[in-house]
Design a protein around this motif. Structure first.
Motif, PDB file in Angstrom:
ATOM      1  N   LYS A  98       0.839  -1.342   0.235  1.00 13.69           N
ATOM      2  CA  LYS A  98      -0.126   0.351  -0.105  1.00 13.69           C
ATOM      3  C   LYS A  98       0.400   1.495  -0.289  1.00 13.69           C
ATOM      4  N   ALA A 125      -3.410  -5.274   2.199  1.00 15.95           N
ATOM      5  CA  ALA A 125      -5.101  -4.493   3.334  1.00 15.95           C
ATOM      6  C   ALA A 125      -4.530  -5.573   4.223  1.00 15.95           C
ATOM      7  N   ASP A 189      -9.045   2.102   4.073  1.00 16.93           N
ATOM      8  CA  ASP A 189      -9.581   0.452   3.154  1.00 16.93           C
ATOM      9  C   ASP A 189     -10.418  -0.220   4.515  1.00 16.93           C
ATOM     10  N   ALA A 325     -10.024   2.199  -2.810  1.00 15.08           N
ATOM     11  CA  ALA A 325      -9.221   2.917  -1.848  1.00 15.08           C
ATOM     12  C   ALA A 325      -8.375   4.232  -2.059  1.00 15.08           C
TER      13      ALA A 325
END
Length: 385
Positions: A98, A125, A189, A325
């Protein structure tokens, strides 16, 4: 035995390597790549990865290691798209850290590369693979709290000014954003996972305490749903890092850190002192029935990805999840920069869909004043909520 390559050997790569090593009978790390001379070699020696070959160029690694099954991309955000696409086009599945990429344009290019080459793309995530968060999700899915009316999401972190001395942090071009993109992406998220996508977003951005960074260190946003609102605070100025997700349903409040409250009304509409003990007990029973995850955090997600690679199925968190996201982060930035409410979903003709718009339009709160190749000490990859 699946073969693994790691691209990027900075701090977060250790979380990936540790996770892969937990599945030592299922996979083997055979290649490490980092453009900084000597960095990959040093990590290989430190972690005892004698069987891994070392590279400074990802394309060379992919061309040489033709038996690679999966690559972890653990590099600065601005490089995620190009490296992921290169691996996908080489016929290798990808797990990318991420945030997925700084722009929706790049996210869509990554998703297209996975689709066109028949490859799997997953975006980290790791907070979905936590027992406390999974429990909250299960309780909300049970419907016992009722329709959501209000949520308060606190992505509260604290970082000293030295944090932004690292060469790629602290600029819109290289980091892609500040705490909203690179810290609150976790909580955003989780919010999307539990509540779904909002219809509109409004936001305010500032840099309150990091005079050596262009980017924001604090944002406060309101997400608008059909009949509900969610407040999201993204911060790296929060002493104590007291993170929380509080969800108010029509019938009960549930949250992590764990708390359940269910009010009932007296004839005048004020809360009764005793509340709805039966509903609280039912919610607690759902929480108690949660089956602990075998692996949590990065290990939980990597275990799922290894299974997905073998079974050729969709991973638990795929490119579309990562894109959602980024879409929410993009809307927050657009709302904050343009000082207006932004409707979702964002269309490709929205200027903020494109790569580079934030660099052009976002406020440069301060100038970056230092650029060091590496910082000492450990990184923090998660907190309590």
């Amino acid at each position: 035995m699946l073969t693994i390559g790691i691209v990027g050997t900075g701090g977060i790569a250790r979380a990936h390597i540790d996770a892969y090593q937990r599945f030592g009978t299922e996979c083997e790390i055979v290649a490490l790549c980092d453009p900084a001379p000597g960095r990959a070699e040093a990590l290989r020696a430190e972690l005892g990865l004698e069987g891994a070959r070392v590279y400074t160029d990802a394309a060379e690694m992919l061309a040489t290691e033709q038996r690679l099954d999966l690559v972890s991309v653990a590099t600065p955000p601005s490089t995620h798209a190009a490296l992921s696409i290169t691996a996908l086009e080489a016929g290798v599945d990808v797990l990318v850290e991420k945030p997925m990429a700084p722009s929706l344009e790049e996210c869509d290019a990554m998703i297209a590369a996975a689709r066109d080459n028949g490859r799997l793309l997953s975006v980290v995530a790791q907070n979905r693979f936590r027992d406390d968060i999974a429990t909250l999700k299960e309780v909300l899915d049970s419907g016992l709290a009722g329709p959501v009316t209000h949520a308060q999401v606190s992505s509260a972190w604290w970082r000293g000014t030295e944090y932004y001395d690292l060469w790629w942090r602290g600029t819109w071009e290289s980091e892609g954003g500040g705490c909203t993109l690179n810290h609150a992406i976790h909580h955003l998220d989780m919010t999307l996972w539990m509540l779904g996508s909002p219809k509109a977003v409004t936001s305010v951005l500032t840099n309150a305490a990091h005079e050596n960074a262009e980017v924001e260190d604090l944002s406060v946003s309101v997400l608008q749903y059909d009949r509900a609102l969610a407040e999201v605070t993204a911060s790296v100025v929060s002493h104590g890092e007291e993170q929380a997700i509080v969800v108010q349903g029509r019938h009960a409040r549930v949250s992590q850190p764990w708390k359940v409250v269910a009010e009932t009304a007296n004839p005048a509409g004020f809360p009764n002192r005793e509340g709805d003990a039966e509903r609280v007990a039912a919610i607690e029973a759902v929480a108690a029935a949660h089956r602990p995850l075998t692996h949590t955090g990065h290990a939980g997600q990597i275990g799922d990805m290894l299974d997905a690679v073998r079974e050729r199925r969709r991973p638990a968190v795929d490119g579309e999840d990562g894109r959602r996201a980024i879409e929410l982060v993009t809307a927050i930035y657009e709302a904050g920069v343009e000082r207006r409410t932004v409707d979702l979903p964002l269309s490709p003709d929205d200027p903020y869909y494109r790569t580079g718009t934030l660099v052009e339009r976002a406020p440069h709160f301060f100038s970056k004043t230092a650029s060091v190749g590496e910082l000492p000490g450990a990184i923090t990859v998660g907190a309590k909520a």
